[in-house]
Design an enzyme around this catalytic site. Structure first.
Site, mmCIF file in Angstrom:
data_model
loop_
_atom_site.group_PDB
_atom_site.id
_atom_site.type_symbol
_atom_site.label_atom_id
_atom_site.label_comp_id
_atom_site.label_asym_id
_atom_site.label_seq_id
_atom_site.Cartn_x
_atom_site.Cartn_y
_atom_site.Cartn_z
ATOM 1 N N ASP A 305 15.164 24.527 -1.289
ATOM 2 C CA ASP A 305 15.909 24.533 -0.035
ATOM 3 C C ASP A 305 16.534 23.180 0.273
ATOM 4 O OD1 ASP A 305 16.414 25.763 2.756
ATOM 5 O OD2 ASP A 305 15.291 23.935 3.233
ATOM 6 N N GLU A 375 19.677 25.347 -3.446
ATOM 7 C CA GLU A 375 20.569 25.652 -2.323
ATOM 8 C C GLU A 375 21.235 24.366 -1.847
ATOM 9 O OE1 GLU A 375 20.287 27.100 2.309
ATOM 10 O OE2 GLU A 375 19.327 25.306 1.494
#
Length: 677
Positions: A305, A375
């Site tokens: 993330d 990401e």
């Protein structure tokens, strides 16, 4: 000396030659002196008599080697033996050579993350097993058959770590614990085992950039405990004067003054999410140990993330303003600054590559490859996104998430779709694997942003492009955003127009109260259309969004041309995008024709490699089995067609600039195998 008759031949017995062919009957009583004399006797043969005598003896068990050799050297025994020996040798050499050839000529097999779509579960909203209105791990386990139905093997679950839930799980208090809201560690282990029993893979969210301000590391760092002083980014400041102009993703300053320490700490998200200091080797060691903890549990991969935020410039200079004339005091949004010092800093990729090495170490077990996806919303700076693939010699993520198709609703046309797809394919390093995302927990649902009429055609695009499709829960049934009167999303509280609550509503399983998600009031409202837009209803409806998604998922897996063949983009205009999927040597190929605009009739008669007639294999409005001519293919707004055809002529040799492939292979129909070509 005496003469005896042996098999009809006169044999002279003589002292000193042992007659080993002599057999004594076990039942006879033999005089010991006589037996001793016979043992000392011998058979004497003239050369001619010897050969003749042994040739007359029939083979028997325990025959002397002289007799055996005489028989084995005869042509009728020797030739078959030699022929068999050389046949075995030749067969062994041929088999080894064939094995080496097959291995050398075989293309790399597709891994599980390439052969299946990835399905994202937002655990708060997937299935509630204990009827508290919030989804949980047991609820996910209850619905594993849904993935069998969809033919999906890879499941990504958003965070379920122990958390104060200031950002719904992305603020982590303990990386090694399950939040009680979602269940227990045993619930997780039971879920993982159940998934593996069904051949499903579990991808966890890994949140490296920050922790919760309730995490023990932050409390120790806050108190300047030895060894933890620099676990976070601290800087001198005053309560009213932050160290610089850096702005949080959620708006306003990235700095918060901490009275206990007398300094400001950096948080690129909420103030309850302090950023870790990855320039500290102890922090890197801690995060690596957390990865190992979950890999030891058996998880199959991680979604990394917000990786671009992991490192910041040590000098802490002000970032340049997008609008130089804007008063500095008005800068309060991430889009007001160029993030030259807070994202994609030198050293970031070294950290990610070290993690990749660790995951490869866990991938040595056959069939247990550990997947890694990153990401990073890099927007116009696509070259930064492509760096997450790694280099030709150093591997990093298997692919970075491709968010460009999320903009399709704002560019809804054949030209717009081609532009977004082509942008990725022309920038992707050679030999790498593509990925496609049309929605997630941070972005509006496609049925709301593009309109219901285009849900099916966008799903068809997602499942027929080369690469791995990623589906957000509910997109397979065409769920829409909900209206939320009481905002819960912290980002939405800063900017109500950017609230992410609407796309996080509970999954619609059936027409029962609360859509089969729960038996009590849910944490977010359920969409009013749940009585007709749900899994149970659409499983029985021919032509439903769900039925079409499942059909395309099965087709993608079963057809070589669709999951590992060439993609050749042949036509686009204001309405239609058309591309072919083909594999060298394979008799079947497919033309995918997608209408993102108004009613149109597409003329592909100029593409000489296509046969004149094609057959509809899958259509978003039916038409399966219908024959169409390439010079006149009619489509309605939002209609998509997968057209099958047979041809020995391939498109990619004559359209090289319009064709893409990740792992080139050819098909040998005689043996039904793939080979390098």
């Amino acid at each position: 000396m005496s003469k005896e008759i042996l098999n009809g031949t006169s044999v002279e017995m003589k002292e000193g030659v042992s007659n080993e062919g002599f057999q004594v009957d076990d039942e006879e009583t033999v005089d010991e002196d006589k037996l001793q004399g016979e043992r000392s006797s011998s058979v004497v043969l003239s050369p001619n008599e010897e050969d003749s005598a042994y040739r007359q003896i029939k083979p028997y068990a325990g025959m002397p080697k002289e007799v055996l050799l005489l028989y084995s050297n005869q042509a009728r025994y020797r030739l078959p033996r030699e022929i068999l020996f050389w046949l075995v040798m030749a067969s062994t050499v041929a088999l080894v050579a064939l094995t080496i050839t097959v291995i050398a000529m075989s293309p790399a097999c597709l891994s599980w993350w390439q052969s299946s779509a990835v399905y994202q579960i937002y655990p708060r909203s997937f299935k509630d097993s204990d009827n508290d209105g919030v989804g949980d791990l047991k609820g996910i386990r209850e619905k594993l058959d849904h993935f069998d139905y969809l033919n999906i093997k890879a499941i990504w679950i958003s965070p379920f770590y122990k958390s104060p839930m200031k950002d719904f799980g992305y603020d982590i208090e303990d990386f090694r614990e399950i939040d009680p809201l979602f269940g227990t560690m045993k619930d997780f282990e039971d879920l993982l085992n159940a998934m593996h029993d069904k051949g499903l893979k579990l991808i966890m969210d890994f949140i490296p950039n920050h922790t919760s301000d309730k995490h023990k590391w932050f409390l120790l760092s806050q108190n300047r405990t030895s060894g933890y002083e620099d676990y976070y980014i601290w800087a001198n400041c005053t309560p009213f004067a932050p160290p610089n102009n850096w702005v949080s993703v959620f708006g306003n300053s990235s700095w918060t003054y901490d009275e206990a320490r007398g300094q400001c700490y950096l948080h690129q998200f909420l103030k309850e999410q302090p950023d870790l200091n990855f320039r500290n080797p102890l922090v890197r060691q801690e995060m690596k140990a957390i990865m190992q903890f979950w890999l030891d549990k058996g998880v199959d991969g991680f979604r990394m993330d917000a990786v671009k935020h992991m490192l910041e410039a040590a000098h802490l200079r002000n970032e340049p303003q997008v609008d130089p004339d804007m008063p500095p005091e008005d800068v309060n949004s991430e889009f007001d600054l160029y993030h030259d010092y807070t994202t994609s800093q030198l050293g970031l990729h070294d950290i990610l590559r070290n993690w990749r090495v660790e995951m490869d170490r866990y991938s040595r077990e056959p069939g247990r490859y550990r997947f890694m996806v990153t990401e990073s919303y890099d927007y116009e700076e696509i070259e930064k996104t492509m760096m997450y693939y790694g280099t030709e010699t150093v591997k990093e993520s298997d692919f970075p998430f491709n968010f460009y198709l999320i903009d399709l609703p704002q560019q809804l046309s054949g030209e717009g779709a081609f532009s977004l797809v082509n942008r990725w394919m022309t920038n992707m390093p050679k030999g790498k694997w593509a990925n496609w995302v049309v929605g997630n927990h941070d972005k509006p649902r496609i049925a709301s942003s593009a309109g219901r009429a285009y849900t099916r055609v966008i799903n068809m695009l997602l499942l027929t492009l080369p690469g791995t499709p990623t589906t957000y829960y509910g997109e397979e049934i065409g769920m829409e955003n909900v209206n939320v009167t009481e905002i819960q999303d912290p980002f939405g509280k800063f900017n109500p127009n950017a609230s992410r609550d609407p796309q996080r509503s509970p999954m619609q399983w059936n027409a029962e109260p609360y859509a089969g998600f729960s038996r009590n009031e849910t944490w977010l409202p359920i969409h009013p259309d749940y009585a007709t837009v749900n899994v149970e209803v659409q499983q029985t409806e021919s032509g439903s969004v769900l039925e079409q998604y499942r059909t395309l998922s099965l087709l993608r897996q079963s057809e070589l041309a669709l999951h590992r063949g060439w993609a050749c983009f042949l036509y686009r205009d204001a309405h239609v995008l058309a591309f072919a999927r083909e594999l060298d040597g394979h008799p079947r190929a497919f033309l995918v024709l997608l209408n993102f605009g108004g009613a149109a009739v597409t003329d592909l008669s100029g593409v000489s490699e296509l046969p004149d007639g094609l057959t509809v294999r899958v259509g978003t409005r039916g038409r399966a089995g219908e024959r169409v001519r390439k010079g006149q293919i009619p489509t309605e707004p939002g209609e998509g067609l997968v057209l099958e055809y047979s041809s020995d002529v391939r498109l990619h040799p004559n359209h090289a600039s319009k064709c893409y492939i990740s792992h080139k292979a050819c098909y040998l129909s005689a043996l039904d195998i793939l080979y390098k070509c």
